[in-house]
Write an enzyme that holds these catalytic residues in place. Structure first.
Site, mmCIF file in Angstrom:
data_model
loop_
_atom_site.group_PDB
_atom_site.id
_atom_site.type_symbol
_atom_site.label_atom_id
_atom_site.label_comp_id
_atom_site.label_asym_id
_atom_site.label_seq_id
_atom_site.Cartn_x
_atom_site.Cartn_y
_atom_site.Cartn_z
ATOM 1 N N THR A 121 90.835 54.055 103.305
ATOM 2 C CA THR A 121 89.592 53.327 103.268
ATOM 3 C C THR A 121 88.957 52.260 103.641
ATOM 4 O O THR A 121 89.812 51.079 103.730
ATOM 5 C CB THR A 121 89.711 53.441 101.403
ATOM 6 O OG1 THR A 121 90.093 54.375 100.842
ATOM 7 C CG2 THR A 121 88.685 52.858 100.782
ATOM 8 N N ASN A 213 86.512 54.831 92.872
ATOM 9 C CA ASN A 213 87.191 53.855 92.678
ATOM 10 C C ASN A 213 86.958 52.492 91.098
ATOM 11 O O ASN A 213 87.803 52.138 90.313
ATOM 12 C CB ASN A 213 88.481 53.388 93.319
ATOM 13 C CG ASN A 213 88.892 54.333 93.925
ATOM 14 O OD1 ASN A 213 89.812 55.444 93.376
ATOM 15 N ND2 ASN A 213 90.163 54.056 94.748
ATOM 16 N N GLY A 258 95.858 49.664 78.259
ATOM 17 C CA GLY A 258 97.229 49.070 77.982
ATOM 18 C C GLY A 258 97.547 47.826 78.893
ATOM 19 O O GLY A 258 96.723 46.594 78.480
ATOM 20 N N GLY A 262 96.793 49.305 88.318
ATOM 21 C CA GLY A 262 97.201 47.737 89.573
ATOM 22 C C GLY A 262 97.447 48.954 90.703
ATOM 23 O O GLY A 262 96.680 49.933 90.523
ATOM 24 N N CYS A 265 95.157 50.952 95.548
ATOM 25 C CA CYS A 265 94.226 51.320 95.657
ATOM 26 C C CYS A 265 93.037 50.533 94.619
ATOM 27 O O CYS A 265 92.060 49.195 95.516
ATOM 28 C CB CYS A 265 93.819 52.534 95.820
ATOM 29 S SG CYS A 265 94.556 53.279 96.667
ATOM 30 N N ARG A 332 103.438 48.007 94.546
ATOM 31 C CA ARG A 332 102.801 47.413 94.332
ATOM 32 C C ARG A 332 101.246 46.878 93.750
ATOM 33 O O ARG A 332 100.995 47.429 93.025
ATOM 34 C CB ARG A 332 101.207 47.965 96.112
ATOM 35 C CG ARG A 332 102.286 47.626 96.852
ATOM 36 C CD ARG A 332 101.647 48.694 98.168
ATOM 37 N NE ARG A 332 101.980 49.880 98.265
ATOM 38 C CZ ARG A 332 101.522 50.897 99.105
ATOM 39 N NH1 ARG A 332 101.183 50.469 100.363
ATOM 40 N NH2 ARG A 332 101.758 52.029 98.689
HETATM 41 C C1 UDX Z 1 93.525 55.688 92.087
HETATM 42 C C2 UDX Z 1 92.623 56.461 92.518
HETATM 43 O O1 UDX Z 1 93.046 57.367 90.730
HETATM 44 C C3 UDX Z 1 93.033 57.778 93.546
HETATM 45 O O2 UDX Z 1 91.772 59.164 93.112
HETATM 46 C C4 UDX Z 1 92.490 56.812 94.488
HETATM 47 O O3 UDX Z 1 92.286 57.877 96.082
HETATM 48 C C5 UDX Z 1 93.596 55.761 94.387
HETATM 49 O O4 UDX Z 1 93.903 55.204 93.419
HETATM 50 P P1 UDX Z 1 96.429 55.689 92.121
HETATM 51 O O5 UDX Z 1 96.256 53.973 93.261
HETATM 52 O O6 UDX Z 1 97.552 56.282 92.511
HETATM 53 O O7 UDX Z 1 95.456 56.587 92.659
HETATM 54 O O8 UDX Z 1 95.995 55.346 90.971
HETATM 55 P P2 UDX Z 1 95.673 55.828 89.128
HETATM 56 O O9 UDX Z 1 96.538 56.886 88.452
HETATM 57 O O10 UDX Z 1 94.230 55.508 89.553
HETATM 58 O O11 UDX Z 1 96.098 53.922 88.258
HETATM 59 C C6 UDX Z 1 95.267 52.991 88.065
HETATM 60 C C7 UDX Z 1 95.952 51.983 87.675
HETATM 61 O O12 UDX Z 1 95.194 51.994 86.230
HETATM 62 C C8 UDX Z 1 97.740 52.859 86.955
HETATM 63 O O13 UDX Z 1 98.394 50.700 87.024
HETATM 64 C C9 UDX Z 1 97.453 52.853 85.580
HETATM 65 O O14 UDX Z 1 98.044 53.070 85.037
HETATM 66 C C10 UDX Z 1 96.104 52.585 85.029
HETATM 67 N N1 UDX Z 1 95.870 53.544 84.359
HETATM 68 C C11 UDX Z 1 94.669 55.200 84.295
HETATM 69 C C12 UDX Z 1 95.885 52.750 82.971
HETATM 70 O O15 UDX Z 1 96.038 52.105 82.418
HETATM 71 N N2 UDX Z 1 94.956 53.702 82.078
HETATM 72 C C13 UDX Z 1 94.640 55.112 82.199
HETATM 73 O O16 UDX Z 1 93.720 55.997 81.322
HETATM 74 C C14 UDX Z 1 94.444 55.568 83.508
#
Ligand code: UDX
Length: 434
Positions: A121, A213, A258, A262, A265, A332
């Protein structure tokens, strides 16, 4: 096709294993010798469902190999993916040091036409910078070799990355039609003809990653803000999310209120995007507010703990969950770690349990208890904070939990339980937006 991938972190390993599974010959390159030795034995340095099995399978088929030898990897591949980390620097920008080193190596060993793909990224304009670095290295060597640069951002989410690799859309940005065609063929091969693929220019591709993102994080901050209103007026955020998500134009995903977002990314990408906006004279817009609202969820949760136990100083508090979300060992920028740090700063005595992320979080809490299971964690505690939405927490024997705790105070940061049921069981229970 012969591919090499520079960087065996999360993005590089998943892409490498998935391309190798499709039958391409993949060389994974990293400067970390110990990591490469482990990978050669099929041991994955990260926990991701299905990854280790896939690595072992591809190693035995001979479609994937691991090396620290950049010359070998670069000379023997037609497409070179750069998938090194771009962590956050002190100003909130992406730290491009590893990325630049990778581009220099490519310029050092380029021996014939190749396509260089940015998978990390990176801020808008990086593809142009990569070309400049490679050309600079070629000039030093007195060589003139054609190459093309493609921006091909990664959209995999941890915990579902391997499935995402098959199903997620692909963005291919380049100023070279030839390179776009080759990358299109790579992604659309072997049963993937129906894959959603967007062909565009490099800068648009780079922005798509940050904008995606940021949009998802914006949705989360939005719904978390609405959850605050729900608490104030006595509405239920779970029903509000369902109702809002039933609109086809909005959709149901990423509307779960929630503790806030975190992970490796969102936090860094949103900071970097804000910084890019500012550099281009654009600030005080909606993107600037995403982080503040995210932080507010933690502050609000801390207040809920105080509401139930009073001053947290010297109080025993169990925290269930350390991973930034379920199905990963990644802690992280985890909201679970952040809320725990706030509690610790206010003098609480903490005990933790997480099914996968304890090793990765131990360094943050050297004098806290890391329990053998959830029941061990809650023993003699004044309160329990639920911080990660692991499925196994939903199946806990709540009567047993209550019996083990000193006082039945539960602050559910992930809305895992039904408030009515918790009340019936005799808990003092606070959750988010209900
Ligand atoms: C993210 C993007 O989804 C992905 O496309 C990108 O390439 C990398 O970053 P990721 O970091 O694995 O992926 O996590 P993600 O599933 O997106 O969740 C991010 C955060 O949002 C988490 O802390 C999760 O608990 C929170 N979350 C997600 C919520 O609080 N509520 C939701 O409805 C969805």
């Amino acid at each position: 096709m012969n591919l090499s991938i520079i960087g065996t972190g999360y993005v590089g390993l998943i892409a490498g294993a998935c391309f190798a599974e499709q039958g391409h010959k993949v060389i994974c390159l990293d400067v970390d010798k110990d990591k490469i030795i482990k990978l050669q034995k099929g041991i994955s340095p990260i926990y991701e469902p299905g990854l280790e099995e896939l690595l072992k399978k591809c190693i035995s088929k001979g479609t994937i190999s691991f090396t620290t030898n950049s010359k070998d990897a670069i000379e023997n591949s037609k497409i070179i993916f750069i998938a090194v980390g771009t962590p956050q620097d002190e100003q909130g920008d992406a730290n491009m040091q590893y990325f630049k080193e990778a581009a220099e190596q490519i310029g050092n060993y380029l021996n014939e036409y190749k396509i260089i793909v940015d998978k990390s990224t990176v801020p808008v304009g990086t593809a142009g910078g990569v070309s400049g670095i490679i050309e600079g290295e070629l000039k030093k060597r007195g060589k003139k070799i054609k190459f093309d640069v493609v921006s091909n951002p990664e959209f995999l989410a941890e915990g579902s990355a391997i499935a995402d690799f098959q199903s997620e859309r692909v963005v291919i940005g380049s100023e070279s039609e030839e390179a776009k065609k080759t990358l299109h063929e790579l992604y659309a091969a072997g049963g993937n003809e129906k894959k959603k693929i967007l062909l565009t220019d490099t800068k648009s591709a780079e922005i798509i990653k940050y904008a995606s993102n940021s949009m998802l994080a914006l949705r989360l901050s939005f719904i978390n803000e609405v959850s605050e209103l729900c608490e104030k007026v006595g509405a239920n955020i779970e029903d509000v999310s369902i109702g809002v998500g039933m609109d086809n134009r909005i959709g149901p995903k990423f509307l779960k209120a929630g503790l806030g977002y975190g992970g490796s990314c969102f936090p860094k990408d949103i900071k970097a995007f804000i910084s890019t906006m500012k550099k281009n004279g654009l600030n005080n817009g909606v993107i600037d507010r995403i982080e503040d609202v995210n932080q507010r969820q933690l502050d609000r949760t801390f207040k809920k703990v105080e509401q139930l136990v009073g001053n947290v100083n010297k109080k025993r508090i169990a925290v269930l969950g350390l991973a930034f979300k379920a199905n990963t060992d990644d802690a992280r920028e985890s909201p679970a770690v952040k809320i725990s740090k706030i509690l610790l700063e206010h003098g609480a005595i903490l005990s933790f349990f997480d099914p996968k992320a304890m090793e990765n979080a131990k360094a943050f809490f050297p004098s806290s208890k890391f329990a053998k299971d959830a029941y061990d964690a809650v023993e003699e505690c004044d309160a329990l904070v639920i911080a990660t939405e692991w499925e196994e927490f939903k199946r806990l024997d709540l009567n047993k939990i209550k019996g083990l705790m000193k006082a039945p105070n539960v602050i559910d940061g992930r809305n895992l339980f039904d408030p009515k049921k918790m009340k019936q069981l005799g808990f003092n229970y606070l959750s988010i937006g209900r």
